[in-house]
Design an enzyme around this catalytic site. Structure first.
Site, PDB file in Angstrom:
ATOM      1  N   HIS A   7       0.748  -1.342   0.056  1.00 42.59           N
ATOM      2  CA  HIS A   7      -0.037  -0.183  -0.045  1.00 42.59           C
ATOM      3  C   HIS A   7       1.118   1.274  -0.082  1.00 42.59           C
ATOM      4  O   HIS A   7       1.987   1.268   0.261  1.00 42.59           O
ATOM      5  CB  HIS A   7      -1.155  -0.053   1.300  1.00 42.59           C
ATOM      6  CG  HIS A   7      -0.327  -0.029   2.517  1.00 42.59           C
ATOM      7  ND1 HIS A   7      -0.069  -0.947   3.264  1.00 42.59           N
ATOM      8  CD2 HIS A   7      -0.098   0.902   3.284  1.00 42.59           C
ATOM      9  CE1 HIS A   7       0.511  -0.992   4.504  1.00 42.59           C
ATOM     10  NE2 HIS A   7       0.557   0.606   4.362  1.00 42.59           N
ATOM     11  N   HIS A  79       4.013   7.227   4.026  1.00 45.59           N
ATOM     12  CA  HIS A  79       4.925   6.052   3.813  1.00 45.59           C
ATOM     13  C   HIS A  79       4.444   5.107   2.537  1.00 45.59           C
ATOM     14  O   HIS A  79       3.217   5.151   2.170  1.00 45.59           O
ATOM     15  CB  HIS A  79       5.159   5.175   5.127  1.00 45.59           C
ATOM     16  CG  HIS A  79       3.851   4.541   5.480  1.00 45.59           C
ATOM     17  ND1 HIS A  79       3.105   5.049   6.311  1.00 45.59           N
ATOM     18  CD2 HIS A  79       3.416   3.053   5.148  1.00 45.59           C
ATOM     19  CE1 HIS A  79       2.105   4.100   6.702  1.00 45.59           C
ATOM     20  NE2 HIS A  79       2.347   2.931   6.103  1.00 45.59           N
ATOM     21  N   GLU A 130       7.559   1.045   5.179  1.00 48.69           N
ATOM     22  CA  GLU A 130       7.168  -0.201   5.981  1.00 48.69           C
ATOM     23  C   GLU A 130       7.226  -1.405   5.292  1.00 48.69           C
ATOM     24  O   GLU A 130       7.183  -1.570   4.077  1.00 48.69           O
ATOM     25  CB  GLU A 130       5.667   0.324   6.057  1.00 48.69           C
ATOM     26  CG  GLU A 130       4.867  -0.771   7.041  1.00 48.69           C
ATOM     27  CD  GLU A 130       3.552  -0.359   7.196  1.00 48.69           C
ATOM     28  OE1 GLU A 130       2.896   0.256   6.590  1.00 48.69           O
ATOM     29  OE2 GLU A 130       2.926  -0.922   8.075  1.00 48.69           O
TER      30      GLU A 130
HETATM   31 CO    CO Z   1       1.163   1.415   6.150  1.00 45.88          CO
END
Ligand code: CO
Length: 134
Positions: A7, A79, A130
């Site tokens: 994502h 992020h 991440e």
């Molecule tokens: Co995230």
């Protein structure tokens, strides 16, 4: 080592307005808001054919994204999340390469119920990364 883009997370100053923008203007499948008290955020997931967008809004005091929104009042990309098969192996490889893993290097359970780690943006071209074990 890294796999698919899981994502892209966007911090937003108004979760309802951002959800409406993605649903009504961009025509995306927008989920319901989910509170993530352990992470200090309320999250809305947007399912795209090849990845997800995660809208982030601060939850409670001391939310980790409040400072970001203070600096970026209209919101912004916060992020990006890459998938890895083995998060501990990924962490050890990164530490061995001299990268900084945030939060002491112990994976936390992320918004999808899977272990995640964050990498220092200064080590990755100014991008907070991440890693999520899938
Ligand atoms: Co995230």
């Amino acid at each position: 080592m890294i796999g698919r883009l899981n994502h892209v997370a966007i911090a937003v100053p108004d979760l309802e307005a951002a959800s409406a923008l993605y649903r009504d203007t961009l025509g995306a499948a927008v989920g319901a808001p989910q509170d993530e008290p352990d992470h200090g955020v309320t999250v809305v997931f947007i399912e795209l054919p090849n990845t997800k967008i995660e809208l982030l809004y601060p939850l409670g005091k001391g939310s980790p994204i409040q400072g970001f929104l203070d600096k970026n009042p209209s919101g912004g990309i916060h992020h990006i999340c890459y998938e890895v098969e083995d998060i501990l192996a990924a962490r050890d490889r990164l530490l061995g390469q001299g990268a900084r893993v945030l939060g002491g290097g112990a994976p936390k359970i992320g918004a999808h119920g899977k272990p995640v780690l964050f990498l220092h943006p200064k080590d990755f071209n100014g991008t907070l990364i991440e890693l999520e074990q899938v």
